[in-house]
Design a protein around this motif. Structure first.
Motif, short mmCIF file in Angstrom:
data_model
loop_
_atom_site.label_atom_id
_atom_site.label_comp_id
_atom_site.label_asym_id
_atom_site.label_seq_id
_atom_site.Cartn_x
_atom_site.Cartn_y
_atom_site.Cartn_z
N GLY A 178 0.82 -1.21 0.00
CA GLY A 178 0.00 0.00 0.00
C GLY A 178 0.85 1.26 0.00
N MET A 182 0.56 4.24 -2.61
CA MET A 182 0.38 5.63 -2.23
C MET A 182 1.50 6.50 -2.78
SD MET A 182 -2.46 5.44 -0.70
CE MET A 182 -2.66 7.05 0.04
N ALA A 188 -6.46 7.03 -1.07
CA ALA A 188 -6.77 5.87 -0.23
C ALA A 188 -8.07 5.16 -0.65
CB ALA A 188 -6.85 6.29 1.23
N MET A 243 -10.32 5.34 6.65
CA MET A 243 -9.88 6.32 5.65
C MET A 243 -10.28 7.74 6.04
SD MET A 243 -10.31 4.43 1.95
CE MET A 243 -12.05 4.11 2.18
N ALA A 251 -1.10 8.61 10.22
CA ALA A 251 -1.25 7.15 10.17
C ALA A 251 -0.53 6.47 11.32
CB ALA A 251 -0.72 6.63 8.84
#
Length: 317
Positions: A178, A182, A188, A243, A251
């Motif tokens: 991921g 990104m 997202a 999200m 995060a």
């Protein structure tokens, strides 16, 4: 400049924290719904089909909004997203739900949370991130915790333990891949959408998928409630909340509060399924969860830019 992670959370951050905790609690119900479906007669493979395919039909509502981003994807982007989906979603679900059927929801989710250990290794090899001494010690703590979960009266070194570890490995790859996705500036929601849709597309090519839904149609309406709980409450809703929360807080801080997922799964397994663990197994579970929690806290207080991302920035300059 003051460190924002140590500042008093703003009202907006508190909303994000509540969203993360709610998402983690929703994720914690996966083992319960899958156990109920196992008891009705669905295998771990069929539970995976029901979760992913049903969730895919639900999130098709996102397609109009994401269509402009989807048509801009290049073949190499699709390849990266496909790998993330097939490894991080499909493979993780298969291994996790089979682990639940073998060792129960509590130990299975604890084994799933060995993911930070695998993340260290995969990040080092795939993202060129360094492994610190603290991270290595936390990895050893998690490995020791896994060993203790195998020493209970009912737990043995069996396929359930192996599949639980494979689920943690796949789960870690979902996050590592991921990061790659990104990096290409994919939003997202797009990453989440493709992670479900691609795996569902593969499952729809298999005859077993249609046999599974044929079996579902012949069962009472309550069974549909379990399937909706699995795919809506345990998949779509928590991902949506997560999200939205990432828009309000980093995060690194968000990952700390996902610890409520295994706590929820273990509590529900004890209360609803009457699954008990031995004392030594509880110690092992606690060690795994502490390793995951400390890993998130340490990463949140000392976030580093990966070497591959620094090199990309230098090339652009």
């Amino acid at each position: 400049m003051a460190n924002m992670d140590t500042a008093v959370p703003s009202p907006k951050s508190w909303i994000g924290i509540i969203q993360i905790i709610t998402a983690a609690i929703c994720w914690g119900t996966l083992g319960i719904f899958s156990t109920y479906l196992n008891q009705i007669g669905f295998s771990g493979w069929q539970v995976t089909i029901l979760r992913i395919v049903t969730a895919a039909f639900i999130i098709l509502a996102m397609l109009p909004k994401l269509w402009p981003d989807l048509i801009k994807l290049r073949p190499k982007h699709w390849l990266g997203l496909a790998l993330q989906s097939l490894i991080g979603v499909l493979s993780m679900s298969i291994c996790y739900f089979f682990a639940v059927s073998y060792v129960g929801a509590g130990p299975a989710v604890a084994l799933l949370y060995t993911a930070p250990v695998f993340s260290l290794l995969f990040s080092a090899f795939l993202l060129n991130e360094s492994i610190t001494r603290k991270s290595a010690l936390l990895s050893l703590m998690a490995v020791f915790g896994v060993g203790l979960t195998m020493l209970g009266e009912q737990a043995q070194v069996n396929w359930g333990i192996v599949l639980g570890l494979l689920a943690g490995m796949s789960y870690s790859l979902y996050g590592v891949l991921g990061k790659r996705a990104m990096h290409y500036a994919h939003p997202a929601p797009l990453v989440f959408f493709t992670s479900i849709i691609i795996s569902a597309g593969v499952l729809l090519l298999l005859p077993e998928t249609y046999n599974t839904y044929e079996q579902l149609f012949s069962l009472p309406l309550l069974t549909w409630g379990y399937v909706l709980g699995l795919s809506l409450l345990g998949t779509v809703v928590p991902f949506g909340l997560y999200m939205k929360a990432l828009e309000k807080l980093p995060a690194s801080r968000a990952s700390v509060f996902t610890i409520f997922e295994p706590l929820t799964a273990i509590a529900l397994a004890i209360l609803l399924l009457h699954q008990s663990l031995s004392l030594i197994q509880y110690v092992g579970v606690v060690l795994i969860l502490l390793a995951a929690l400390f890993n998130a806290v340490l990463n949140g207080t000392a976030t580093r830019v990966p070497r591959w991302l620094r090199l990309k920035k230098r090339q652009k300059v």
